[in-house]
Design an enzyme around this catalytic site. Structure first.
Site, PDB file in Angstrom:
ATOM      1  N   SER A 154       0.864  -1.180   0.000  1.00 30.85           N
ATOM      2  CA  SER A 154       0.000   0.000   0.000  1.00 30.85           C
ATOM      3  C   SER A 154       0.900   1.230   0.000  1.00 30.85           C
ATOM      4  O   SER A 154       2.065   1.151   0.411  1.00 30.85           O
ATOM      5  CB  SER A 154      -0.879   0.000   1.260  1.00 30.85           C
ATOM      6  OG  SER A 154      -1.486   1.258   1.462  1.00 30.85           O
ATOM      7  N   TYR A 195      -1.954  -0.667  11.291  1.00 30.06           N
ATOM      8  CA  TYR A 195      -2.062  -1.081   9.886  1.00 30.06           C
ATOM      9  C   TYR A 195      -0.782  -0.720   9.133  1.00 30.06           C
ATOM     10  O   TYR A 195      -0.210  -1.550   8.411  1.00 30.06           O
ATOM     11  CB  TYR A 195      -3.264  -0.415   9.228  1.00 30.06           C
ATOM     12  CG  TYR A 195      -3.279  -0.546   7.712  1.00 30.06           C
ATOM     13  CD1 TYR A 195      -3.545  -1.773   7.112  1.00 30.06           C
ATOM     14  CD2 TYR A 195      -3.000   0.552   6.891  1.00 30.06           C
ATOM     15  CE1 TYR A 195      -3.550  -1.909   5.729  1.00 30.06           C
ATOM     16  CE2 TYR A 195      -3.009   0.423   5.509  1.00 30.06           C
ATOM     17  CZ  TYR A 195      -3.277  -0.804   4.940  1.00 30.06           C
ATOM     18  OH  TYR A 195      -3.262  -0.922   3.577  1.00 30.06           O
TER      19      TYR A 195
END
Length: 272
Positions: free
Chosen positions: A132, A145
Site C-alpha cells: 500500500s 495497519y
C-alpha cells in the site's frame, strides 16, 4: 503464455477482479480465500477456487500441495489478501494487532516460504506482494495497519535480493485509496476501539474524514487498479515496486521532501 497463478484474497475487492481478468486472458488461476461461496461466480471465467486461511498453516500447505499435484509448478504468487485495523495506538488490543499481522505479514510470509522451493527448483517465478502507499507513509490513527505494511515492504526488499540468484522476481505494488470495503472496515474498527477513550473525539473526526475522502476524486476504481496489476503480471521485465492510483506519487514525493514535522502537521490537518 499461460501461467499457473495462486492469488490470495480472491473473494472480494481487487482480488476478485484480478482473478477474473487473468482467467479471461487464459491464465490458470487458483483463487484462494476463506469464503469459497463468494468465489462461485468466478468459476464461470475459469478461476479455480481453493480454500486458504492465512492464519492456519495447515490450509497453506494443503493449498500449495493441491496446485503442485495438479499443475507441477507455480509461476506466480500474488499475495493480495489483507485488511486494515485502524484505531488509537493506545486502545487497539494487542490481540487485534496480532490478528492483523497474522494476515498482512506472517501468513503471507508462510505462504511465500511454502512456494519458494518450487520456484527455486524450476529456476523461475514471480512473487507480487500487494502492499500500500501506506507502507511508505503513515496516517493518523492507522499506526498498526501501517506497521504491518512497512514490515511487508522491508520483507519484500530483503527477499528480492535473496531470490535474484534463483531467477525469482519479487515485486511490490503500492496502491492508494481504492473503492472497496477497506475504508468501511477501517473506520468501523477505528470507532469501536475509541469508544470512551481519550481519543474518541479525534477518532470520530478521522472516521468522517476517511469516509469523505473515499467519496471524493482521489479514489481509484477497483477495475482500474486491477487492470494495472494485470498489466504488471503480463510484463516481461518488472520494476521492484509500483505506485498505483490517484495521488499516490504526490503523497510519497511530499513525504520525501518535507521535514517530518511539516508532514505530520499535514496529516493531522487533513484528517481532523
Amino acid at each position: 503464455m499461460s501461467k499457473i497463478i495462486l492469488l490470495t484474497g480472491a473473494s472480494s475487492g481487487i482480488g476478485f477482479q484480478i482473478a477474473k481478468d487473468l482467467a479471461k486472458e487464459g491464465h490458470k488461476v487458483y483463487g484462494a480465500a476463506r469464503h469459497l461461496e463468494k468465489m462461485e461466480i468466478l468459476k464461470r471465467f475459469g478461476v479455480r477456487p481453493i480454500y486458504l486461511d492465512l492464519t492456519n498453516e495447515q490450509t497453506i500447505k494443503q493449498a500449495v500441495s493441491v496446485i503442485i499435484e495438479n499443475e507441477g509448478r507455480i509461476d506466480l504468487l500474488l499475495n493480495n489478501a489483507g485488511y486494515a485495523t485502524f484505531g488509537p495506538f493506545e486502545d487497539v488490543p494487542l490481540e487485534s494487532v496480532r490478528e492483523q499481522f497474522e494476515v498482512n505479514l506472517f501468513g503471507l510470509a508462510r505462504l511465500t516460504q511454502e512456494v519458494l522451493p518450487y520456484m527455486r527448483a524450476q529456476k523461475s517465478g514471480r512473487i507480487i506482494n500487494i502492499s500500500s502507499v501506506g507502507g511508505r507513509i503513515t496516517t493518523l490513527m492507522g499506526t498498526w495497519y501501517h506497521a504491518s505494511k512497512y514490515a511487508l515492504e522491508a520483507m519484500s526488499d530483503g527477499l528480492r535480493m535473496e531470490s535474484k540468484l534463483f531467477g525469482i522476481e519479487i515485486v511490490l505494488i503500492e496502491p492508494g485509496n481504492i473503492k472497496t470495503p477497506w475504508s468501511e472496515i477501517a473506520t468501523n474498527h477505528l470507532l469501536a476501539f475509541s469508544v470512551g477513550s481519550a481519543y474518541e473525539g479525534m477518532a470520530e473526526k478521522v472516521a468522517q474524514s476517511i469516509q469523505s475522502m473515499y467519496a471524493g476524486p482521489f479514489v481509484s476504481e477497483p477495475d482500474f487498479v486491477a487492470k494495472k496489476i494485470v498489466k504488471i503480471i503480463n510484463t516481461r521485465r518488472v520494476k521492484p515496486r509500483y505506485l498505483i492510483g490517484r495521488g499516490t506519487k504526490i503523497l510519497v514525493f511530499l513525504h520525501t521532501i518535507l521535514p517530518t514535522k511539516i508532514f505530520d502537521w499535514l496529516m493531522i490537518k487533513s484528517l481532523t
